[in-house]
Write a protein that holds these residues in place. Structure first.
Motif, PDB file in Angstrom:
ATOM      1  N   VAL A 194       0.859  -1.181   0.000  1.00  0.00           N
ATOM      2  CA  VAL A 194       0.000   0.000   0.000  1.00  0.00           C
ATOM      3  C   VAL A 194       0.900   1.237   0.000  1.00  0.00           C
ATOM      4  O   VAL A 194       1.697   1.414   0.907  1.00  0.00           O
ATOM      5  N   PRO A 195       0.766   2.099  -1.016  1.00  0.00           N
ATOM      6  CA  PRO A 195       1.628   3.278  -1.067  1.00  0.00           C
ATOM      7  C   PRO A 195       1.257   4.280   0.023  1.00  0.00           C
ATOM      8  O   PRO A 195       0.111   4.326   0.466  1.00  0.00           O
ATOM      9  N   PHE A 196       2.218   5.086   0.415  1.00  0.00           N
ATOM     10  CA  PHE A 196       1.905   6.204   1.289  1.00  0.00           C
ATOM     11  C   PHE A 196       1.174   7.249   0.450  1.00  0.00           C
ATOM     12  O   PHE A 196       1.675   7.650  -0.609  1.00  0.00           O
ATOM     13  N   PRO A 197       0.021   7.677   0.900  1.00  0.00           N
ATOM     14  CA  PRO A 197      -0.808   8.598   0.089  1.00  0.00           C
ATOM     15  C   PRO A 197      -0.327  10.040   0.241  1.00  0.00           C
ATOM     16  O   PRO A 197      -1.068  10.900   0.706  1.00  0.00           O
TER      17      PRO A 197
ATOM     18  N   ILE B 123       7.954  20.448  -4.812  1.00  0.00           N
ATOM     19  CA  ILE B 123       9.352  20.686  -5.164  1.00  0.00           C
ATOM     20  C   ILE B 123       9.521  22.184  -5.370  1.00  0.00           C
ATOM     21  O   ILE B 123       8.743  22.790  -6.116  1.00  0.00           O
ATOM     22  N   ASP B 124      10.492  22.762  -4.691  1.00  0.00           N
ATOM     23  CA  ASP B 124      10.624  24.217  -4.814  1.00  0.00           C
ATOM     24  C   ASP B 124      11.353  24.588  -6.105  1.00  0.00           C
ATOM     25  O   ASP B 124      11.749  23.718  -6.886  1.00  0.00           O
ATOM     26  N   GLY B 125      11.511  25.894  -6.286  1.00  0.00           N
ATOM     27  CA  GLY B 125      12.065  26.385  -7.540  1.00  0.00           C
ATOM     28  C   GLY B 125      13.460  25.863  -7.839  1.00  0.00           C
ATOM     29  O   GLY B 125      13.858  25.727  -8.996  1.00  0.00           O
ATOM     30  N   SER B 126      14.196  25.530  -6.791  1.00  0.00           N
ATOM     31  CA  SER B 126      15.555  25.060  -7.025  1.00  0.00           C
ATOM     32  C   SER B 126      15.623  23.549  -7.171  1.00  0.00           C
ATOM     33  O   SER B 126      16.708  22.987  -7.263  1.00  0.00           O
ATOM     34  N   GLY B 127      14.473  22.901  -7.132  1.00  0.00           N
ATOM     35  CA  GLY B 127      14.459  21.455  -7.326  1.00  0.00           C
ATOM     36  C   GLY B 127      14.563  20.658  -6.040  1.00  0.00           C
ATOM     37  O   GLY B 127      14.674  19.447  -6.068  1.00  0.00           O
ATOM     38  N   THR B 128      14.490  21.330  -4.892  1.00  0.00           N
ATOM     39  CA  THR B 128      14.570  20.621  -3.623  1.00  0.00           C
ATOM     40  C   THR B 128      13.191  20.095  -3.216  1.00  0.00           C
ATOM     41  O   THR B 128      12.197  20.825  -3.269  1.00  0.00           O
ATOM     42  N   VAL B 129      13.148  18.819  -2.841  1.00  0.00           N
ATOM     43  CA  VAL B 129      11.884  18.231  -2.386  1.00  0.00           C
ATOM     44  C   VAL B 129      11.631  18.667  -0.953  1.00  0.00           C
ATOM     45  O   VAL B 129      12.484  18.488  -0.074  1.00  0.00           O
ATOM     46  N   LEU B 130      10.453  19.232  -0.723  1.00  0.00           N
ATOM     47  CA  LEU B 130      10.129  19.752   0.614  1.00  0.00           C
ATOM     48  C   LEU B 130       9.397  18.678   1.425  1.00  0.00           C
ATOM     49  O   LEU B 130       8.171  18.655   1.490  1.00  0.00           O
ATOM     50  N   TYR B 131      10.198  17.812   2.028  1.00  0.00           N
ATOM     51  CA  TYR B 131       9.612  16.686   2.758  1.00  0.00           C
ATOM     52  C   TYR B 131       8.793  17.121   3.964  1.00  0.00           C
ATOM     53  O   TYR B 131       7.931  16.390   4.430  1.00  0.00           O
ATOM     54  N   ASP B 132       9.093  18.322   4.470  1.00  0.00           N
ATOM     55  CA  ASP B 132       8.350  18.756   5.656  1.00  0.00           C
ATOM     56  C   ASP B 132       7.017  19.411   5.307  1.00  0.00           C
ATOM     57  O   ASP B 132       6.327  19.907   6.169  1.00  0.00           O
ATOM     58  N   GLN B 133       6.657  19.398   4.019  1.00  0.00           N
ATOM     59  CA  GLN B 133       5.359  19.974   3.632  1.00  0.00           C
ATOM     60  C   GLN B 133       4.531  18.956   2.841  1.00  0.00           C
ATOM     61  O   GLN B 133       4.171  19.204   1.688  1.00  0.00           O
ATOM     62  N   PRO B 134       4.260  17.804   3.429  1.00  0.00           N
ATOM     63  CA  PRO B 134       3.566  16.754   2.677  1.00  0.00           C
ATOM     64  C   PRO B 134       2.185  17.209   2.196  1.00  0.00           C
ATOM     65  O   PRO B 134       1.502  17.975   2.870  1.00  0.00           O
ATOM     66  N   ILE B 135       1.818  16.740   1.016  1.00  0.00           N
ATOM     67  CA  ILE B 135       0.507  17.035   0.450  1.00  0.00           C
ATOM     68  C   ILE B 135      -0.323  15.755   0.548  1.00  0.00           C
ATOM     69  O   ILE B 135       0.082  14.714   0.025  1.00  0.00           O
ATOM     70  N   ALA B 136      -1.473  15.850   1.218  1.00  0.00           N
ATOM     71  CA  ALA B 136      -2.329  14.675   1.364  1.00  0.00           C
ATOM     72  C   ALA B 136      -3.531  14.800   0.444  1.00  0.00           C
ATOM     73  O   ALA B 136      -3.994  15.913   0.178  1.00  0.00           O
ATOM     74  N   PRO B 137      -4.050  13.714  -0.059  1.00  0.00           N
ATOM     75  CA  PRO B 137      -5.274  13.764  -0.864  1.00  0.00           C
ATOM     76  C   PRO B 137      -6.489  13.936   0.037  1.00  0.00           C
ATOM     77  O   PRO B 137      -6.418  13.661   1.233  1.00  0.00           O
TER      78      PRO B 137
END
Length: 855
Positions: A450-453, A458-472
């Motif tokens: 089961v995937p994590f939902p 990703i910010d302008g510089s290409g960094t993944v912002l793990y501390d701002q998760p987007i939930a459905p």
RNA sequence: GGGCGCGUAGCUCAGUUGGUCAGAGCACCUCGCUUACACCGAGGGGGUCGCCCGUUCGAGUCGGGCCGCGCCCACCA
């Protein structure tokens, strides 16, 4: 009542096919979802792992549950007895890899026309996309699940087959993801980059609960560290010299005089000349090695503790693939007093596997003179992922955790609310909870799960912002973030600056199975059902997964629902080989369950299974199955006799022994019922079985003659007692031997025995209680005692049992002799005795005078 | 090292609050084809209930200590 239709030659053959089809047709086991909660008995059935075949151990424990389910159904409960298939997770992935010769590579694009390799054994595994891989997993598990169902039906599990689920199915994913999002919203789930238990072959994080110890040979190396500020050195002992480059400190016990002078100073690592401090920690054991220990990032879980508590830096040398990483000697964090030498030394190690690196390191240490003496062989327990082939390592990675440590006290309290069968199994639960040393890591770097939902911006510089998760939003569940797109984004934005990235991980298989009550009960889509079945009545499972399945289910229920998920936990043991070892897969495959059922019959196999007491490991014993078969055959024959049409059934029980029999049956009903109420199915069967054999050996023989007298009161009374008792025995045995009981029930009763009501004392029509009842009961007992002595005399005289006896003298207490008067006629009949005389005596004895033979 | 469980006839195991508890089934031996049953029936031999102390009038049964086996956990430098 219509007159019974009894076959001329009753047989067990073919009963499984005949009755399982009949049960399916008439919905014998379908759950009545209109029943109010207090009339529902709900079972949190264990979903067996779908990765090959079921084995004897499954047959064993599922039969236990079925016996309880059948008992409850006969008690008038609407039994909620679903079946799940645990098909997600590593076992399936591994099986698919081997079976089809593929491996999953998420970077490969989906190929709609993909066909698995024809001959998987020949080539290197073919890299396939995740969707293709998942499709293969589904294909393989689907066929397994059909085979499983077939076996369960043959075994006679009274499951409602309209209620099945799979742990990879949409419903399970929805429940699982919804629960996770709830935990995330409430702060009970969190993400952390931290040292994690890691399997280098599967390349995934694993949880503490999935570890097991294996004894492995190793070697202890004594290694010299030089003092940074002058002469002398420090000796440490280690089994993992390949990690010296990752050393961040040496530790001694605070009270250890031998190292007092060193503490607070620095030493240089051999070969790499990195300065590390010498510090103290109370957990260091003075007796081990030199009393000085090397802390590496990370050699074992103790290293993690020390690293955390002493605030040490990280110097990681181990990659996710189990090989040593390239590291920048001389750069910040990788300081060396001799960078050239460090680089040269480390060049021998970079890219090597752990074992290769260890060998080279030992050679280099020996060459440099830093290895003191020869390595000493040792054997020690090493932690392995239970499904893995190489020891687990500890690497730093980003993982999802569910809080457990904070809830330990609540969980202990829930464990005490739960009724354990057998009770001592609770200790395993408490021991586990008290021994927890970290939160539950639930993310796995795998594919069939089961995937994590969750997505991340990703910010302008290409960094993944793990501390701002987007939930459905909940309506979208289940989602697969690797293919689905979060609201407000376009598919093209995946992986782009200013776009989004999907969480790549799937959940630990236990993160889904820990929700089986919610999945099976329809928590997500069928609240009406859920209200009727949850919290469930019982969780049946084996003792080896108390720390995983049972523990995590209690945790999730506590976090999501705030209640205990079930009232009872019925713990089954293991099946052991005759040599007392746990039945192994290889041996289990030799004796396949289907083979067993075909050879001995389902009722016989079930008999063996329920002879295994709750929680007790039980020896595999085909002999017991033969005994079970004998019991089933006996029931056929006794039923045939009791239902024979000879004498019509009377209205009343006119004979003392007939009334006494029913009093005995009442005792059995009482004991069998009480035992079942305590989930002690074995005891219930034992009592019933013992009484039934006694019934056949003595009662049937005692009344046989009277029954053949013709149309007398005595014959009519016997017929009545036989039918009442037979009805009770057929129902008492029905939970254990469902096929033969259904067969004999069908000879004379309407409907299924499995829908008949469980026998109750009140229905036996006991008329005679008190002193007279006691006397009649005694009469039956004494008559049986005397009959035994008469048989013995005949047997020892080598005479047939029907041989006539001229005279029997019974010596016994006046009370027993007086009681015997009530059974005198039946006894004379059964023993073909011409004359019975009674003489008062202190001890029971019988004299038997056989009649002279005619010739 | 800690926890739990187990050690009763050759084998698999019952013996629930201490007083016919020394048992059952299998295996073994003997006998018997009797109108429920030869996929059977009747009978027999076989154990100082792991060991040692205690409590008790009395202990497989309770308490303590050993020994052995199994499982779980911890340690595993």
């Amino acid at each position: 009542m219509a007159s019974p239709i009894v076959p001329e030659r009753p047989t067990l053959d073919g009963l499984e096919a005949k009755w399982s089809a009949a049960w399916e047709d008439s919905g014998t086991y379908s759950f009545d979802r209109s029943a109010p909660r207090e009339r529902v008995f709900s079972i949190d059935t264990p979903p067996p792992t779908v990765s090959g075949s079921l084995h004897v151990g499954h047959v064993f424990s599922y039969t236990h549950t079925d016996a309880v389910a059948r008992y409850q159904r006969m008690r008038g409960m609407a039994v909620f007895y679903p079946m799940g298939w645990d098909d997600n997770g590593l076992p399936t992935e591994r099986r698919v890899q081997n079976h089809y010769g593929v491996r999953c590579d998420p970077s490969v694009p989906y190929n709609p026309a993909f066909e698995p390799p024809v001959d998987p054994s020949e080539k290197e595994p073919v890299a396939v996309s995740r969707p293709n891989f998942v499709a293969l997993c589904l294909q393989l598990t689907d066929s397994d699940e059909r085979a499983f169902e077939e076996l369960w039906r043959t075994l006679g599990l009274s499951v409602d087959w309209s209620m099945t689920y799979t742990t990879i199915g949409a419903a399970a994913q929805r429940v699982s993801q919804r629960s996770f999002l709830g935990l995330l919203a409430r702060g009970e789930a969190y993400q952390l980059e931290a040292p994690t238990l890691w399997d280098v072959d599967f390349r995934t994080a694993v949880a503490q609960a999935e570890l097991e110890d294996r004894e492995r040979p190793g070697a202890m190396h004594r290694v010299r560290f030089a003092r940074a500020d002058g002469d002398g050195g420090a000796l440490i002992e280690t089994t993992r010299p390949e990690l010296i480059a990752a050393c961040v400190a040496l530790l001694a016990h605070p009270d250890d005089e031998r190292h007092r002078e060193l503490v607070g100073r620095e030493v240089r690592t051999p070969l790499f000349a990195t300065r590390v401090p010498v510090m103290t920690h109370a957990a260091v054991e003075r007796e081990k090695g030199t009393g000085l220990v090397m802390v590496c990032t990370f050699g074992d879980v103790t290293d993690v503790t020390w690293w955390r508590e002493l605030g040490l830096p990280v110097r990681s040398v181990l990659g996710l693939d189990g090989r040593l990483l390239e590291v920048p000697w001389g750069a910040p964090g990788w300081e060396s007093e001799d960078p050239e030498r460090a680089r040269a030394s480390y060049a021998e190690l970079a890219g090597a596997t752990i074992n290769q690196a260890r060998r080279r390191m030992v050679e280099m240490l020996a060459a440099s003179g830093d290895l003191v003496g020869d390595p000493q062989p040792v054997s020690r327990a090493v932690k392995f992922f239970e499904k893995g082939d190489r020891p687990v390592e500890i690497v730093t990675s980003r993982q999802w955790f569910i809080r457990t440590i904070d809830h330990a006290d609540e969980l202990i309290a829930r464990g005490r609310e739960l009724q354990w069968h057998p009770p001592y199994m609770r200790a395993r639960f408490e021991d586990w909870v008290e021994g927890l040393n970290g939160d539950w890591c639930v993310s796995r770097q795998r594919f069939f799960g089961v995937p994590f939902p969750i997505w991340y911006p990703i910010d302008g510089s290409g960094t993944v912002l793990y501390d701002q998760p987007i939930a459905p939003t909940p309506e979208r569940l289940p989602v697969d973030p690797s293919t689905d797109v979060p609201d407000g984004y376009a598919p093209e934005q995946r992986g782009r600056p200013g776009g989004f990235a999907g969480d790549p991980d799937v959940m630990d298989t236990w993160a889904t199975s820990s929700l089986t009550p919610q999945i099976a009960g329809g928590a997500d889509e069928d609240r009406e059902l859920f209200e009727r079945v949850f919290p469930m009545d019982v969780r049946p499972q084996a003792h080896d997964i108390i720390r995983t399945w049972l523990f995590t289910t209690i945790l999730r229920s506590q976090l999501d629902e705030g209640v205990l998920p079930w009232r009872h936990a019925a713990i089954s043991g293991w099946v052991l080989d005759p040599d007392r070892k746990k039945m192994s897969k290889s041996k289990g495959n030799v004796v396949t369950p289907m083979h067993l059922l075909e050879e001995h019959g389902a009722d016989a196999v079930r008999y063996w299974a329920v002879k295994g007491r709750p929680g007790a490991d039980t020896t595999f014993d085909a002999q017991q199955m033969k005994v079970g078969r004998r019991l089933a055959v006996k029931l056929l024959n006794a039923s045939k006799f009791a239902l024979a049409d000879l004498p019509p059934e009377g209205r009343a029980l006119t004979q003392p022994l007939d009334r006494a029999l029913l009093a005995r049956v009442a005792q059995v009903v009482d004991e069998a019922t009480r035992s079942f109420e305590e989930y002690d199915y074995t005891r219930s069967l034992d009592r019933t079985e013992e009484a039934f054999w006694w019934y056949c050996d003595y009662y049937l023989e005692l009344v046989k003659g009277r029954r053949y007298e013709g149309a007398t009161d005595g014959a009519a009374s016997a017929s009545r007692a036989l039918r009442i008792s037979l009805s009770a025995f057929q129902r008492l045995l029905a939970p254990f031997l469902p096929f033969v009981c259904e067969e004999v029930w069908s000879w004379w009763q309407p409907g299924s025995v499995h829908r008949a009501s469980w026998p109750e004392v009140g229905e036996l029509g006991l008329e005679c209680a008190g002193a007279e009842g006691a006397r009649e009961l005694l009469a039956l007992e004494v008559a049986a005692d005397v009959l035994r002595e008469v048989r013995k005399a005949k047997s020892q005289a080598r005479m047939p049992m029907r041989a006539p006896v001229a005279r029997v003298v019974v010596h016994d207490s006046p009370t027993r002799l007086q009681a015997l008067e009530l059974g005198r006629g039946d006894l004379a009949n059964a023993g073909t005795i011409a004359s019975i005389e009674c003489q008062p005596a202190v001890e029971f004895s019988v004299e038997v005078e056989l009649a002279q033979s005619a010739d």
